[in-house]
Design an enzyme around this catalytic site. Structure first.
Site, PDB file in Angstrom:
ATOM      1  CB  SER A 101      -0.910  -0.009   1.242  1.00  0.00           C
ATOM      2  OG  SER A 101      -1.374   1.277   1.541  1.00  0.00           O
ATOM      3  CB  CYS A 218      -5.856   9.203   0.622  1.00  0.00           C
ATOM      4  SG  CYS A 218      -6.705   7.709   1.180  1.00  0.00           S
ATOM      5  CB  SER A 378     -11.164   0.898   1.924  1.00  0.00           C
ATOM      6  OG  SER A 378     -10.499   1.893   2.666  1.00  0.00           O
TER       7      SER A 378
END
Length: 526
Positions: A101, A218, A378
């Protein structure tokens, strides 16, 4: 005959050729070291894991129940322990990968300290983590094989044959890594150079997004800005060239679109004729019809559908898309990416809703029938609240009485044992299988799970150890559970490679070896 036995013969032949200078070399010991070090370079790993992913993609096309999964890992040890656990519980690593990530690189791996997910961290940090993960996975192989070799030395007859079979059919801890390259960290050349680093470190799969590189945000925050398709396609091609240059002909590219949550673009696309890709991108711009007389100083105008229009430009010099066009833009992004060299798609959504995802995938599959997704399960979603609200809405639509529930407060523990909450939990449990079947999701990942588990377990230990529980906080909360659950790292000296080192000392020094694993080693208590 096994590769291990073949290597013994090959090295024995080399020893005979070298004569007395190699008298102290034991061919079987050298063959064991070769077996423990199957992958010599990152490119060896990338070639091996790319084939795994390609085979898994084909298996999913034939049967959607064969979806794949991964967890994001921010340290080599975390990735290693994950794969050791998977092998322990399932005796297989099939369809289970690692995810790297960019968010966790920024938050945990930068020399600047914790950073937001805005591509501000060092470019080299991504490749460094890939190398670290594979170093730990290869060490897990060496550690487990070392244990099997020691068992082999002490076994006889059928037991010896069974252990030899385990060695010959050893399941490696090395699995594919899906590596996040953010928006490419610059122009297409920068993307190419960084992609090469990731591939040389072992990555067989690179994920790249269509945000502006120097405005990257993000995916679960506001302020995202996308680029015209041609700019993004140049970066997809750059990654493909990097794979081809390094001989990873079946490397995988995941094209991620952030268009669903991105209402801005930095550029007006170049267009040469009506209906081309640039014109399609510009068609989503929020614009007002103008004439030469009504134009203001410095206005930017374009011709669209035979009319002169002025795209809405913000003080930031960014241009605004029309509201409600996100899903349509996502579909165009995905179709275009697959038509220009991407292999898999990633649609960043604001909630885990199968109908929403499936609707976009259905539209994409009208053009690309085998389109499939990598999907971010998520931690930025409040899964409990989202699914309880989905069940609440479905119950209400079905005419059921929902007066006992406050939709805005469904996160409350007071609802945990209710019919609604139990139905929501079941939907969460089956979300991956359901969406693999109904929404074309080939790979499910959780981006930041080990970030959260590290925080949670540390909080529990700190609360107990520094509180009234004292040492019992560690013993009952950690060590006792490690022992009873068979967690490998309870023997932390062994996990760090002490036994591997002892084996090598014996190979190198024979009876003179000073080994750590004698009777006074406290690890013998476990």
């Amino acid at each position: 005959m096994s590769q291990y036995q073949d290597d013994i013969k090959i090295i024995a032949g080399l020893k005979d050729k070298e004569g007395s200078a190699w008298n102290a070399i034991n061919p079987e010991s050298a063959a064991r070291m070769r077996t423990q070090n199957r992958f010599k370079t990152g490119l060896d790993i990338a070639k091996y894991t790319a084939k795994i992913m390609r085979d898994d993609m084909a298996a999913y096309d034939a049967d959607s129940s064969k979806y794949t999964q991964s967890l994001g890992c921010w340290h080599g040890f975390i990735g290693q322990q994950k794969m050791i656990s998977i092998k322990k519980h399932f005796n297989s690593t099939e369809r289970r990968y690692l995810y790297l990530s960019g968010w966790m690189i920024a938050a945990l791996r930068s020399e600047f300290g914790p950073l937001p997910d805005q591509s501000m961290h060092e470019k080299t940090a991504v490749a460094d983590l890939i190398r670290e993960l594979y170093t730990f996975l290869r060490q897990a192989d060496a550690r487990e094989l070392g244990g099997l070799f020691r068992q082999l030395d002490n076994a006889e007859g059928a037991a010896k044959q069974a252990i030899q079979s385990q060695i010959d059919n050893f399941i490696t801890h090395v699995v594919p890594i899906i590596a996040d390259i953010d928006a490419g960290f610059g122009n297409a050349e920068a993307t190419y150079l960084m992609a090469k680093q990731l591939i040389e470190a072992g990555a067989c799969c690179i994920q790249i997004e269509n945000q502006v590189s120097d405005e990257k945000q993000c995916g679960h925050q506001d302020g995202k800005v996308t680029v015209p398709h041609e700019d993004f396609l140049a970066k997809i091609r750059a990654v493909r060239y990097a794979f081809l240059e390094l001989g990873i002909d079946d490397g995988i590219i995941v094209a991620r679109t952030d268009s669903l949550g991105a209402g801005l673009t930095k550029q007006i696309a170049v267009t040469r004729e009506p209906g081309d890709l640039g014109d399609q991108y510009n068609s989503f711009l929020d614009a007002d019809e103008v004439s030469v007389d009504t134009m203001g100083n410095g206005d930017v105008v374009i011709k669209r559908d035979g009319k002169l229009v002025r795209p809405k430009r913000l003080p930031s010099n960014l241009f605004q898309f029309r509201a409600g066009t996100g899903e349509e833009r996502c579909v165009l992004d995905c179709v275009t990416a697959l038509q220009n060299g991407a292999d898999l798609l990633w649609i960043e959504t604001e909630k885990p809703h199968i109908a929403q995802i499936g609707g976009m995938v259905s539209a994409i599959r009208k053009v690309i029938p085998n389109a499939k997704l990598v999907y971010n399960n998520s931690p930025s979603f409040n899964w409990t609240l989202n699914f309880r609200q989905q069940i609440f809405d479905s119950m209400k639509s079905a005419g059921k009485d929902v007066s006992a529930y406050d939709r805005a407060q469904l996160m409350s523990v007071d609802y945990d044992t209710t019919e609604l909450a139990l139905a929501a939990d079941e939907k969460i449990r089956t979300f991956q299988a359901d969406s693999a079947r109904e929404a074309g999701i080939f790979h499910h990942l959780i981006t930041l799970p080990t970030y959260h588990t590290a925080a949670l377990s540390t909080d529990n230990l700190a609360k107990d150890y520094f509180g009234e529980q004292g040492m019992l906080g560690y013993v009952a909360g950690v060590q006792r559970k490690e022992i009873r659950q068979g967690i490998a790292c309870v023997k932390h000296q062994n996990m760090s490679g002490s036994d591997i080192g002892d084996d090598h000392k014996e190979y190198f020094s024979g009876e003179a070896a000073l080994k750590a694993s004698g009777k006074d080693n406290t690890m013998n208590q476990f």
